[in-house]
Design a protein around this motif. Structure first.
Motif, PDB file in Angstrom:
ATOM      1  N   VAL A 264       0.805  -1.194  -0.046  1.00 15.33           N
ATOM      2  CA  VAL A 264       0.038  -0.168  -0.126  1.00 15.33           C
ATOM      3  C   VAL A 264       0.815   1.297  -0.089  1.00 15.33           C
ATOM      4  CG1 VAL A 264      -1.876   1.268   1.246  1.00 15.33           C
ATOM      5  CG2 VAL A 264      -1.827  -1.204   1.164  1.00 15.33           C
ATOM      6  N   PHE A 265       2.166   1.408   0.885  1.00 12.46           N
ATOM      7  CA  PHE A 265       2.824   2.513   0.993  1.00 12.46           C
ATOM      8  C   PHE A 265       3.992   1.954   0.479  1.00 12.46           C
ATOM      9  CE2 PHE A 265      -0.578   2.674   4.192  1.00 12.46           C
ATOM     10  CZ  PHE A 265      -1.158   4.084   3.828  1.00 12.46           C
ATOM     11  N   PRO A 266       4.570   1.874  -0.763  1.00  5.83           N
ATOM     12  CA  PRO A 266       5.898   1.358  -1.227  1.00  5.83           C
ATOM     13  C   PRO A 266       6.956   2.165  -0.656  1.00  5.83           C
ATOM     14  CG  PRO A 266       4.392   1.773  -3.129  1.00  5.83           C
ATOM     15  CD  PRO A 266       3.615   2.353  -2.064  1.00  5.83           C
ATOM     16  N   LEU A 267       7.056   3.445  -0.476  1.00  7.14           N
ATOM     17  CA  LEU A 267       7.989   4.362   0.337  1.00  7.14           C
ATOM     18  C   LEU A 267       7.908   4.452   1.836  1.00  7.14           C
ATOM     19  CD1 LEU A 267       8.221   6.654  -2.673  1.00  7.14           C
ATOM     20  CD2 LEU A 267       9.594   4.713  -2.290  1.00  7.14           C
ATOM     21  N   GLY A 268       6.761   3.833   2.301  1.00  4.72           N
ATOM     22  CA  GLY A 268       6.562   4.319   3.588  1.00  4.72           C
ATOM     23  C   GLY A 268       6.220   5.571   4.014  1.00  4.72           C
ATOM     24  N   GLN A 269       5.620   5.960   3.063  1.00  2.68           N
ATOM     25  CA  GLN A 269       5.093   7.604   3.029  1.00  2.68           C
ATOM     26  C   GLN A 269       3.790   7.748   2.673  1.00  2.68           C
ATOM     27  OE1 GLN A 269       7.774   9.214   0.193  1.00  2.68           O
ATOM     28  NE2 GLN A 269       9.452   9.578   1.906  1.00  2.68           N
ATOM     29  N   CYS A 270       3.325   8.669   2.967  1.00  2.00           N
ATOM     30  CA  CYS A 270       1.911   9.154   2.087  1.00  2.00           C
ATOM     31  C   CYS A 270       1.868  10.395   1.866  1.00  2.00           C
ATOM     32  CB  CYS A 270       0.885   8.824   3.381  1.00  2.00           C
ATOM     33  SG  CYS A 270       1.183   9.817   5.050  1.00  2.00           S
ATOM     34  N   PRO A 271       0.839  11.118   0.945  1.00  2.00           N
ATOM     35  CA  PRO A 271      -0.141  10.260   0.418  1.00  2.00           C
ATOM     36  C   PRO A 271       0.201   9.354  -0.496  1.00  2.00           C
ATOM     37  CG  PRO A 271      -0.188  12.480  -0.698  1.00  2.00           C
ATOM     38  CD  PRO A 271       0.929  12.508   0.583  1.00  2.00           C
ATOM     39  N   VAL A 272      -0.857   8.304  -0.403  1.00  2.00           N
ATOM     40  CA  VAL A 272      -0.805   7.330  -1.450  1.00  2.00           C
ATOM     41  C   VAL A 272      -2.027   7.289  -2.153  1.00  2.00           C
ATOM     42  CG1 VAL A 272      -0.977   4.749  -2.069  1.00  2.00           C
ATOM     43  CG2 VAL A 272       1.176   5.655  -0.775  1.00  2.00           C
ATOM     44  N   GLY A 277      -6.696  -0.314  -7.007  1.00  2.00           N
ATOM     45  CA  GLY A 277      -5.958  -1.153  -6.094  1.00  2.00           C
ATOM     46  C   GLY A 277      -4.294  -1.225  -6.219  1.00  2.00           C
ATOM     47  N   LYS A 278      -3.707  -0.517  -7.079  1.00  2.00           N
ATOM     48  CA  LYS A 278      -2.426  -0.339  -7.326  1.00  2.00           C
ATOM     49  C   LYS A 278      -1.954   1.102  -6.675  1.00  2.00           C
ATOM     50  CE  LYS A 278       1.163  -0.497 -10.890  1.00  2.00           C
ATOM     51  NZ  LYS A 278       1.402  -0.650 -12.315  1.00  2.00           N
ATOM     52  N   PRO A 279      -0.938   1.041  -5.847  1.00  2.00           N
ATOM     53  CA  PRO A 279      -0.446   2.255  -5.155  1.00  2.00           C
ATOM     54  C   PRO A 279       0.195   3.195  -5.994  1.00  2.00           C
ATOM     55  CG  PRO A 279       1.028   0.542  -4.492  1.00  2.00           C
ATOM     56  CD  PRO A 279      -0.306  -0.294  -5.331  1.00  2.00           C
ATOM     57  N   LEU A 280      -0.117   4.557  -6.163  1.00  2.00           N
ATOM     58  CA  LEU A 280       0.659   5.481  -6.495  1.00  2.00           C
ATOM     59  C   LEU A 280       1.083   6.415  -5.588  1.00  2.00           C
ATOM     60  CD1 LEU A 280       1.809   7.057  -8.888  1.00  2.00           C
ATOM     61  CD2 LEU A 280      -0.522   8.160  -9.231  1.00  2.00           C
ATOM     62  N   PRO A 281       2.570   6.437  -5.094  1.00  2.00           N
ATOM     63  CA  PRO A 281       2.986   7.353  -4.090  1.00  2.00           C
ATOM     64  C   PRO A 281       3.489   8.633  -4.876  1.00  2.00           C
ATOM     65  CG  PRO A 281       4.665   5.788  -4.880  1.00  2.00           C
ATOM     66  CD  PRO A 281       3.622   5.292  -5.821  1.00  2.00           C
ATOM     67  N   GLN A 282       3.942   9.552  -3.810  1.00  6.08           N
ATOM     68  CA  GLN A 282       4.739  10.582  -4.069  1.00  6.08           C
ATOM     69  C   GLN A 282       3.361  11.573  -4.649  1.00  6.08           C
ATOM     70  OE1 GLN A 282       7.337  11.487  -3.260  1.00  6.08           O
ATOM     71  NE2 GLN A 282       8.834  10.225  -3.662  1.00  6.08           N
ATOM     72  N   CYS A 283       3.333  12.715  -3.634  1.00  4.96           N
ATOM     73  CA  CYS A 283       2.070  13.499  -3.882  1.00  4.96           C
ATOM     74  C   CYS A 283       2.151  14.327  -4.984  1.00  4.96           C
ATOM     75  CB  CYS A 283       1.859  14.542  -2.643  1.00  4.96           C
ATOM     76  SG  CYS A 283       3.517  15.766  -2.527  1.00  4.96           S
ATOM     77  N   LYS A 284       3.311  14.804  -5.549  1.00  5.07           N
ATOM     78  CA  LYS A 284       3.598  15.521  -6.696  1.00  5.07           C
ATOM     79  C   LYS A 284       3.239  14.492  -8.361  1.00  5.07           C
ATOM     80  CE  LYS A 284       7.404  17.584  -5.433  1.00  5.07           C
ATOM     81  NZ  LYS A 284       8.542  18.490  -5.352  1.00  5.07           N
ATOM     82  N   ALA A 285       3.754  13.268  -8.079  1.00  7.79           N
ATOM     83  CA  ALA A 285       3.323  12.383  -9.013  1.00  7.79           C
ATOM     84  C   ALA A 285       1.768  12.186  -9.162  1.00  7.79           C
ATOM     85  CB  ALA A 285       4.034  11.047  -8.711  1.00  7.79           C
ATOM     86  N   ILE A 286       1.034  11.878  -7.918  1.00  7.86           N
ATOM     87  CA  ILE A 286      -0.258  11.969  -7.814  1.00  7.86           C
ATOM     88  C   ILE A 286      -0.995  13.128  -8.597  1.00  7.86           C
ATOM     89  CG2 ILE A 286      -2.299  11.792  -6.183  1.00  7.86           C
ATOM     90  CD1 ILE A 286      -0.483  10.418  -4.342  1.00  7.86           C
ATOM     91  N   ILE A 287      -0.499  14.480  -7.996  1.00  5.46           N
ATOM     92  CA  ILE A 287      -1.221  15.535  -8.528  1.00  5.46           C
ATOM     93  C   ILE A 287      -1.057  15.434 -10.312  1.00  5.46           C
ATOM     94  CG2 ILE A 287      -0.876  17.944  -8.627  1.00  5.46           C
ATOM     95  CD1 ILE A 287      -0.189  17.805  -5.599  1.00  5.46           C
ATOM     96  N   ARG A 288       0.143  15.204 -10.610  1.00  7.13           N
ATOM     97  CA  ARG A 288       0.459  15.437 -12.404  1.00  7.13           C
ATOM     98  C   ARG A 288      -0.504  14.368 -12.807  1.00  7.13           C
ATOM     99  NH1 ARG A 288       5.769  16.999 -10.704  1.00  7.13           N
ATOM    100  NH2 ARG A 288       6.524  14.717 -10.628  1.00  7.13           N
ATOM    101  N   HIS A 289      -0.442  13.062 -12.341  1.00  5.72           N
ATOM    102  CA  HIS A 289      -1.131  12.163 -12.823  1.00  5.72           C
ATOM    103  C   HIS A 289      -2.663  12.353 -12.982  1.00  5.72           C
ATOM    104  CE1 HIS A 289      -2.678   8.061 -13.881  1.00  5.72           C
ATOM    105  NE2 HIS A 289      -3.554   8.281 -12.953  1.00  5.72           N
TER     106      HIS A 289
END
Length: 423
Positions: A264-272, A277-289
């Motif tokens: 769920v948390f590939p980098l041990g960080q949030c948000p995810v 069901g597939k996790p996307l980590p890193q808030c800026k990657a989430i926002i751009r996606h």
């Protein structure tokens, strides 16, 4: 050949079947989509919208209102209404059956109460079963009527395009409809159009909020603390697009127990963000996606570059502001805030202030909302709460922030979001 201008919102809705009929016939038309805030100004023009409703099809300057009247006119004009009266009767029966199903769906689409919406969704299968069964029984190997495309095929595909995101099992519960739907998508005269049409919601939303009036091909679950912080821009993108997502906020003491779950948390960080069901980590990657997925990353590469400039500038400011946000010693905190206000925030905040002023005060890039507006708004939420005089120092940014808060497609969401800390 007449000239055609189809006028509607930037969504599929009740104009999409007409767009598909033009595509099937290979007839050129102007696909006019209202700009933000334009509809209230246009709807009173009776020469364009005789009933004050959209869509309207302007044929050689003369308005034809009512979506079903438009569809039937175009189908007749383009020889897509069947070859004889018997086939036209069949087309009409299919079309009216679709209308029956739509009448069951629209109350769900419009319902604002989440509990009631869930209840209505639970009843949808039984309410639509006789009508979907009829359509399934009457679906041919490739066409609903005759041996070529008709209005019936367009209308049924339009219905399924709207229904599938809401009730994905419809294609397996009614395999003949599933075969028809996938055949249109993957191997028909409409395939290229369907692949290249703008990514928009099925129906426009009156005002957006955390709930969804738009349907999505994916399931989304955003996981973060019960605060705005690094997840709020993603929440606002969902709200702006009107796409449903699960806004999961950690319970007290939960984060230490789940942070090491790498699935769920590939980098041990949030948000995810969990996408199907597939996790996307890193808030800026989430926002751009999400911005790319929802069409908020500019109209072209030049606008995307401007959006990136704004985003990187926001990151520069956040990097300078975070020490003040996390400083626990009161005296040191005061000193760090003063240094940020007088020194480290410059030239970044003045740059953004000048940029929005030059752009006209409403949108940072182009003439509609983009992820740039959301990231700056989230930044200002933080900055204005930290610096007492920031609104007076940066009046163009203050005006921009007030505009988003009070008079934008995000106003309802902002006013109704839970009161929580900013960082």
């Amino acid at each position: 050949m007449p000239s055609y201008k189809l006028m509607y919102w930037n969504s599929r809705g009740r104009a999409e079947s007409a767009r598909m009929l033009f595509t099937l016939a290979g007839v050129a038309f102007e696909d006019y989509r209202f700009k933000e805030g334009e509809w209230p100004e246009l709807k009173g023009k009776k020469e364009l919208f005789p009933l004050g409703q959209a869509p309207s099809l302007i044929i050689d300057g003369k308005a034809l209102p009512h979506s079903k009247a438009i569809n039937r006119h175009l189908a007749r004009e383009f020889k897509l209404y069947g070859d004889d009266n018997e086939q036209r009767r069949q087309v009409d029966v299919i079309s009216e059956t679709v209308d029956d199903i739509v009448s069951k769906i629209i109350p769900i689409h419009m319902e604002k109460d989440e509990a009631k919406k869930k209840e209505l969704l639970g009843e949808l299968n039984e309410k639509t079963k006789p009508f979907l069964t009829f359509l399934s029984d009457n679906a041919g190997e490739r066409f609903f009527v005759g041996n070529k495309e008709t209005l019936a095929d367009v209308i049924v595909f339009w219905l399924l395009d709207f229904l599938v995101p809401m009730a994905p099992s419809v294609l397996t519960d009614y395999p003949r409809l599933g075969k028809f739907y996938n055949g249109i998508k993957d191997n028909s005269k409409l395939t290229e159009y369907l692949k290249n049409r703008p990514v928009t919601q099925n129906y426009r939303t009156s005002r957006t909020s955390r709930r969804s009036d738009a349907m999505s091909e994916h399931t989304y679950k955003l996981m973060y603390f019960n605060t705005t912080g690094r997840a709020e821009a993603a929440r606002m993108l969902f709200a702006l697009k009107g796409v449903e997502f699960e806004d999961y906020r950690f319970k007290e003491g939960e984060w230490p127990e789940i942070k090491n779950d790498k699935k769920v948390f590939p980098l041990g960080q949030c948000p995810v963000l969990l996408i199907d069901g597939k996790p996307l980590p890193q808030c800026k990657a989430i926002i751009r996606h999400l911005a790319r997925e929802f069409g908020f990353y500019g109209a072209n590469n030049a606008e995307a570059a401007e959006i990136d400039i704004v985003g990187e500038t926001v990151d520069d400011i956040v990097a300078k502001a975070l020490p003040a946000a996390f400083e626990k010693d009161a005296e040191k905190k005061k000193t760090v805030i003063e240094d940020f206000r007088d020194n480290t925030s410059k030239p970044f905040l003045p740059y953004l202030n000048d940029m929005i002023e030059r752009a006209g005060g409403r949108f940072f890039v182009g003439n509609t909302e983009s992820v740039a507006d959301i990231t700056v708004f989230c930044l200002l939420d933080f900055i204005f709460s930290m610096l007492d005089n920031a609104r007076e120092t940066y009046p163009a940014l203050a005006k921009f922030h007030d505009g988003i808060t009070e008079n934008s497609r995000l106003s309802e969401y902002i006013k109704s979001r839970p009161p929580v800390p900013g960082m």
